[in-house]
Design a protein around this motif. Structure first.
Motif, PDB file in Angstrom:
ATOM      1  N   GLU A   1       0.836  -1.207   0.000  1.00 34.78           N
ATOM      2  CA  GLU A   1       0.000   0.000   0.000  1.00 34.78           C
ATOM      3  C   GLU A   1       0.870   1.255   0.000  1.00 34.78           C
ATOM      4  OE1 GLU A   1      -3.418   0.136   0.001  1.00 34.78           O
ATOM      5  OE2 GLU A   1      -3.383  -2.028  -0.278  1.00 34.78           O
ATOM      6  N   PRO A   2       0.327   2.372  -0.509  1.00 34.48           N
ATOM      7  CA  PRO A   2       1.091   3.629  -0.455  1.00 34.48           C
ATOM      8  C   PRO A   2       1.173   4.148   0.980  1.00 34.48           C
ATOM      9  CG  PRO A   2      -1.102   4.017  -1.343  1.00 34.48           C
ATOM     10  CD  PRO A   2      -0.952   2.526  -1.199  1.00 34.48           C
ATOM     11  N   PRO A   3       2.173   4.972   1.283  1.00 39.26           N
ATOM     12  CA  PRO A   3       2.299   5.547   2.624  1.00 39.26           C
ATOM     13  C   PRO A   3       1.097   6.433   2.962  1.00 39.26           C
ATOM     14  CG  PRO A   3       4.276   5.954   1.337  1.00 39.26           C
ATOM     15  CD  PRO A   3       3.258   5.374   0.405  1.00 39.26           C
ATOM     16  N   TYR A   4       0.825   6.556   4.257  1.00 38.78           N
ATOM     17  CA  TYR A   4      -0.255   7.442   4.694  1.00 38.78           C
ATOM     18  C   TYR A   4       0.022   8.874   4.256  1.00 38.78           C
ATOM     19  CZ  TYR A   4      -2.019   3.720   7.698  1.00 38.78           C
ATOM     20  OH  TYR A   4      -2.533   2.538   8.171  1.00 38.78           O
ATOM     21  N   VAL A   5       1.261   9.342   4.464  1.00 33.25           N
ATOM     22  CA  VAL A   5       1.661  10.704   4.084  1.00 33.25           C
ATOM     23  C   VAL A   5       3.078  10.688   3.534  1.00 33.25           C
ATOM     24  CG1 VAL A   5       0.165  11.868   5.765  1.00 33.25           C
ATOM     25  CG2 VAL A   5       2.495  11.271   6.407  1.00 33.25           C
ATOM     26  N   GLU A   6       3.395  11.701   2.770  1.00 33.13           N
ATOM     27  CA  GLU A   6       4.742  11.940   2.249  1.00 33.13           C
ATOM     28  C   GLU A   6       5.128  13.360   2.634  1.00 33.13           C
ATOM     29  OE1 GLU A   6       6.653   9.880   0.670  1.00 33.13           O
ATOM     30  OE2 GLU A   6       5.379   8.339  -0.192  1.00 33.13           O
ATOM     31  N   VAL A   7       6.405  13.697   2.516  1.00 32.77           N
ATOM     32  CA  VAL A   7       6.819  15.085   2.708  1.00 32.77           C
ATOM     33  C   VAL A   7       6.050  15.916   1.677  1.00 32.77           C
ATOM     34  CG1 VAL A   7       8.732  16.712   2.516  1.00 32.77           C
ATOM     35  CG2 VAL A   7       9.070  14.503   3.640  1.00 32.77           C
ATOM     36  N   GLY A   8       5.411  16.966   2.149  1.00 26.65           N
ATOM     37  CA  GLY A   8       4.593  17.818   1.293  1.00 26.65           C
ATOM     38  C   GLY A   8       3.099  17.549   1.419  1.00 26.65           C
ATOM     39  N   SER A   9       2.724  16.442   2.068  1.00 26.86           N
ATOM     40  CA  SER A   9       1.309  16.118   2.251  1.00 26.86           C
ATOM     41  C   SER A   9       0.666  17.096   3.228  1.00 26.86           C
ATOM     42  CB  SER A   9       1.134  14.708   2.822  1.00 26.86           C
ATOM     43  OG  SER A   9       1.596  13.737   1.936  1.00 26.86           O
TER      44      SER A   9
ATOM     45  N   VAL B   1       6.767  18.296   6.713  1.00 25.38           N
ATOM     46  CA  VAL B   1       8.004  18.911   6.221  1.00 25.38           C
ATOM     47  C   VAL B   1       9.225  18.007   6.382  1.00 25.38           C
ATOM     48  CG1 VAL B   1       7.187  21.277   6.509  1.00 25.38           C
ATOM     49  CG2 VAL B   1       8.399  20.163   8.385  1.00 25.38           C
ATOM     50  N   ASP B   2       9.093  16.932   7.148  1.00 26.04           N
ATOM     51  CA  ASP B   2      10.218  16.034   7.368  1.00 26.04           C
ATOM     52  C   ASP B   2       9.681  14.707   7.877  1.00 26.04           C
ATOM     53  OD1 ASP B   2      12.810  15.104   7.665  1.00 26.04           O
ATOM     54  OD2 ASP B   2      13.147  16.106   9.579  1.00 26.04           O
ATOM     55  N   ALA B   3      10.349  13.622   7.511  1.00 32.06           N
ATOM     56  CA  ALA B   3       9.980  12.288   7.999  1.00 32.06           C
ATOM     57  C   ALA B   3      11.276  11.537   8.285  1.00 32.06           C
ATOM     58  CB  ALA B   3       9.124  11.562   6.977  1.00 32.06           C
ATOM     59  N   PRO B   4      11.905  11.789   9.438  1.00 28.82           N
ATOM     60  CA  PRO B   4      13.245  11.269   9.705  1.00 28.82           C
ATOM     61  C   PRO B   4      13.330   9.805  10.121  1.00 28.82           C
ATOM     62  CG  PRO B   4      12.494  12.557  11.565  1.00 28.82           C
ATOM     63  CD  PRO B   4      11.442  12.689  10.486  1.00 28.82           C
ATOM     64  N   VAL B   5      12.209   9.112  10.273  1.00 31.91           N
ATOM     65  CA  VAL B   5      12.237   7.716  10.711  1.00 31.91           C
ATOM     66  C   VAL B   5      12.055   6.789   9.513  1.00 31.91           C
ATOM     67  CG1 VAL B   5      11.147   6.012  12.209  1.00 31.91           C
ATOM     68  CG2 VAL B   5      11.273   8.380  12.940  1.00 31.91           C
TER      69      VAL B   5
END
Length: 84
Positions: free
Chosen positions: A34-42, A71-75
């Protein structure tokens, strides 16, 4: 993940961290295919799911808690996270 008013290279001082409510394994999507719940920019609203954390085979959704833009997803997907 961090939510701010707009997507920029540097985090603004008004960015808000979405913190893990518990220890567990972090997943960006509900399933590997499945696609991610959110991406940077969502764009997110407070009740939007941003990830799930698996603890002892129980999957717990984590909501944004605020309105804004990711704005960031560092994990990394599948990484262990600690509370907070």
């Amino acid at each position: 993940m961090r939510v701010g008013p707009s997507v920029t290279n540097a985090l603004s001082t008004d960015a808000v961290a979405i913190r893990a409510p518990m220890l567990g394994r972090f997943f960006r999507a509900p399933a590997p295919t499945e696609p991610p719940y959110v991406e940077v920019g969502s764009k997110v609203d407070p009740n939007d799911t941003v990830c799930i954390i698996e603890v002892m085979k129980l999957f717990n959704t984590v909501n944004a808690g605020v309105r804004g833009t990711i704005v960031d997803a560092p994990v990394a997907d599948g990484a262990m996270v600690e509370h907070d």
